[in-house]
Each structure stands twice: as C-alpha cells, then as structure tokens.
Design an enzyme around this catalytic site. Structure first.
Site, PDB file in Angstrom:
ATOM      1  N   ILE A   1       0.851  -1.184   0.000  1.00  0.00           N
ATOM      2  CA  ILE A   1       0.000   0.000   0.000  1.00  0.00           C
ATOM      3  C   ILE A   1       0.884   1.231   0.000  1.00  0.00           C
ATOM      4  O   ILE A   1       2.095   1.154   0.184  1.00  0.00           O
ATOM      5  CB  ILE A   1      -0.950   0.029   1.224  1.00  0.00           C
ATOM      6  CG1 ILE A   1      -0.140  -0.036   2.542  1.00  0.00           C
ATOM      7  CG2 ILE A   1      -1.952  -1.100   1.151  1.00  0.00           C
ATOM      8  CD1 ILE A   1      -1.001   0.053   3.779  1.00  0.00           C
ATOM      9  N   GLY A   2       0.291   2.392  -0.173  1.00  0.00           N
ATOM     10  CA  GLY A   2       1.059   3.628  -0.169  1.00  0.00           C
ATOM     11  C   GLY A   2       0.692   4.487   1.018  1.00  0.00           C
ATOM     12  O   GLY A   2      -0.427   4.455   1.505  1.00  0.00           O
TER      13      GLY A   2
ATOM     14  N   GLY B   1       1.622   6.535   4.919  1.00  0.00           N
ATOM     15  CA  GLY B   1       1.504   6.167   6.318  1.00  0.00           C
ATOM     16  C   GLY B   1       2.738   5.612   6.969  1.00  0.00           C
ATOM     17  O   GLY B   1       2.790   5.490   8.186  1.00  0.00           O
TER      18      GLY B   1
ATOM     19  N   TYR C   1      11.262   5.780   3.911  1.00  0.00           N
ATOM     20  CA  TYR C   1      12.028   4.658   3.379  1.00  0.00           C
ATOM     21  C   TYR C   1      11.191   3.380   3.432  1.00  0.00           C
ATOM     22  O   TYR C   1      10.363   3.193   4.311  1.00  0.00           O
ATOM     23  CB  TYR C   1      13.311   4.442   4.193  1.00  0.00           C
ATOM     24  CG  TYR C   1      14.359   5.511   3.967  1.00  0.00           C
ATOM     25  CD1 TYR C   1      15.355   5.336   3.015  1.00  0.00           C
ATOM     26  CD2 TYR C   1      14.337   6.693   4.694  1.00  0.00           C
ATOM     27  CE1 TYR C   1      16.306   6.314   2.798  1.00  0.00           C
ATOM     28  CE2 TYR C   1      15.283   7.677   4.490  1.00  0.00           C
ATOM     29  CZ  TYR C   1      16.263   7.479   3.539  1.00  0.00           C
ATOM     30  OH  TYR C   1      17.207   8.449   3.323  1.00  0.00           O
ATOM     31  N   GLY C   2      11.480   2.470   2.499  1.00  0.00           N
ATOM     32  CA  GLY C   2      10.897   1.144   2.539  1.00  0.00           C
ATOM     33  C   GLY C   2       9.493   1.074   1.975  1.00  0.00           C
ATOM     34  O   GLY C   2       8.816   2.074   1.771  1.00  0.00           O
TER      35      GLY C   2
ATOM     36  N   VAL D   1       5.495  -0.325   2.193  1.00  0.00           N
ATOM     37  CA  VAL D   1       4.499  -0.472   3.244  1.00  0.00           C
ATOM     38  C   VAL D   1       3.453  -1.481   2.785  1.00  0.00           C
ATOM     39  O   VAL D   1       2.972  -1.417   1.653  1.00  0.00           O
ATOM     40  CB  VAL D   1       3.829   0.871   3.580  1.00  0.00           C
ATOM     41  CG1 VAL D   1       2.826   0.708   4.728  1.00  0.00           C
ATOM     42  CG2 VAL D   1       4.874   1.917   3.940  1.00  0.00           C
TER      43      VAL D   1
ATOM     44  N   ASP E   1       7.595  17.882   6.546  1.00  0.00           N
ATOM     45  CA  ASP E   1       7.133  17.403   5.240  1.00  0.00           C
ATOM     46  C   ASP E   1       5.611  17.276   5.230  1.00  0.00           C
ATOM     47  O   ASP E   1       5.069  16.282   4.765  1.00  0.00           O
ATOM     48  CB  ASP E   1       7.795  16.065   4.897  1.00  0.00           C
ATOM     49  CG  ASP E   1       7.599  15.681   3.430  1.00  0.00           C
ATOM     50  OD1 ASP E   1       7.333  16.573   2.612  1.00  0.00           O
ATOM     51  OD2 ASP E   1       7.715  14.484   3.120  1.00  0.00           O
TER      52      ASP E   1
END
Length: 298
Positions: A10-11, A13, A17-18, A20, A126
C-alpha cells in the site's frame, strides 16, 4: 514477525524509506500497516529519528507506531492501519470544497496533531495532503510520514532533494535558510488549508525560484519592514511587488477564515501564527464536537 501476515503493498503512512504493506496482526486480529526497511547497510538515520519521535508521542491525531521488529537485514515498523491519505480522500469527495464545516473540522485535527508535535519539540518538515492519513471508520485525520522529522532547535540542511512537493514548502526554506522553525510546519498547514478550499494548491512553480516568485506575487515581496532576514538571502533578488487581496485567491473562504489563512502564510516566519494559537482562532469558534462528513464516492 511471526504474528503478522503481510498482504498487498500500500502507499502512505509509513515514512520516507521502505515499502508499506497491509497486514494482519494474528494475535489481536486487527489490520496493521507494516513498513519493511532494508538495513543491510545500517539503519538509516531518518528511520532512527522517526522511531524515536513516534515512541514519545501519543495523540489521537498522530499515527501510532505499534511495534518495531528486525532481522539481520530488515527492520519492520508496525503502524496502526489507516485507509487512505488525505489527498486521495479529498479527491473522492464530491464538492469537498463546498463543505466548510468539514474543512474546518479537518483543519482543526491537523493543527491539534502538529501543535502536539511542537509541544514535544518535534518538527515534521514534510506536511502535505499525502502525509496525512484518514481512518474512514471514524473520519479521524492523523499526521503520518515522519521520515524527515527533526528536533526543534537543531540546525538542519535545507531540503535539497529530500522533498518532491515544494508547493508546501515555506519561503524561508526556498530562500535557503538552514534553520527550520516550527513556523515552517504552520506554513505547510496553511497551504493545505487553501488547497482544501480551492481543491488545488495555492502556490505553484517548477523551481524554487519560480515558486518563490509566485508566493511573492500574491503576498508581496519581502523587504526590511515585513521580513528583514529575507533581504540578506543569497538567492536572487526579486522584483518588488505589493501584496494582493488574499481573499480573491480563496473566494470560497469566509473573511474569518481568510484572516486565519493570512496569519498561517505570513512570509516572515517570526510573525507567523503558531499551531497552538491557531487552534484558538475565531474561525473555530462555532466548530461543533460532532462534525458531519460527506460520503465518499463508491
């Protein structure tokens, strides 16, 4: 990680890095979000700062870090599962901008989460709609994506290539200031506020210089009276422009809301309103405890 079953990627949250993944906590039977980070070359300093900050913060408008696990080559950050980021949420709501009570409710939640961060001397750095997550079951907004977090008072380098969405970046950052203050986060919230009202970003530009020009074309070019520090910036000098009527750029916002927005996107970071003071602004005077949220598109 035996107690977690990973599903689809998923995108949003998780952080900077990495990847999800949505996952199932087989013990509690709750959905969670698991960020998988490679640590073959060591744990990135950004991840260390993110974990440190989130472990110290517990607030209903900040994403909760539930667990941290690791193997020799990977680290796993386990977050509460949140359904959708705020950008996607806004795009899914018909006539989102025509729901002033909804806008007011979400802005209040953003400010609550960020004011809590600032009270704990944490700068997000951010903030943008994609860094805010929504629990669709309760319509709760939570500040997430703490990959660029810093402690208040610690000098940092300018953004450089860290941020790919400069339209939420405060002008002091665009002009190369090495000192990021809490007011930088407030500027970003102001930009999000205007985007909720207009359904598009208030400031645009293909480069830092072009974006700065657009900001100053609306708010006026800094001078010795309204922002003395900017006049000594190493960036190119900008053509003198006088401030325009901000209300004309947010025509759907009432005068009280325009007043709050003007305080949030004040070009001088020292004079910018704080997140805590913004919560006390008259704009929220009639905000009811139970906010009615419109239904999403199916």
């Amino acid at each position: 990680m035996e107690k977690y079953t990973l599903f689809d990627e998923i995108g949003g949250g998780g952080g900077a890095y990495g990847k999800v993944y949505k996952a199932l906590d087989t013990v509690s039977t709750e959905d969670v979000a698991v960020q998988v980070i490679s640590v073959e070359l060591g744990v990135p300093s950004t991840v260390t700062r993110e974990i440190s900050a989130l472990k110290e913060m517990h607030h209903p408008n900040i994403v909760r870090l539930r667990d941290v696990e690791h193997t020799e080559n990977q680290m796993f950050l386990v977050f509460e599962y949140l359904h959708i980021n705020f950008k996607e949420y806004m795009d899914s709501i018909p006539d989102f901008a025509n729901n002033p009570l909804t806008i007011k409710g979400f802005l209040h939640q953003i400010l609550r989460g960020v004011a809590y961060c600032h009270a704990h001397e944490v700068l997000h750095r951010d903030l943008k709609p994609q860094s805010l997550m929504i629990d669709k079951d309760t319509n709760t907004l939570k500040v997430a994506n703490f990959g660029l977090v810093r402690a208040l008072g610690v000098p940092v380098n300018t953004y450089k290539s860290e941020v790919d969405t400069p339209c939420y970046r405060a002008p002091e950052m665009l002009l190369g200031s090495p000192n990021y203050l809490s007011s930088g986060d407030v500027w970003s919230i102001g930009c999000i506020f205007a985007e909720m009202v207009n359904q598009k970003p208030l400031f645009r530009g293909e480069s830092e210089i072009n974006l700065s020009k657009h900001i100053f074309s609306i708010l006026g070019t800094p001078d010795e009276d309204n922002w003395p520090v900017a006049t000594s910036s190493p960036k190119p000098k900008f053509r003198r422009q006088h401030p325009k009527d901000l209300a004309t750029f947010v025509p759907n916002l009432d005068p009280v809301g325009v007043n709050l927005l003007s305080k949030m996107i004040c070009t001088d970071p020292i004079r910018r309103i704080t997140a805590r003071d913004a919560l006390e602004h008259q704009y929220f005077k009639e905000l009811m405890q139970q906010v009615c949220f419109p239904a999403q598109n199916s």
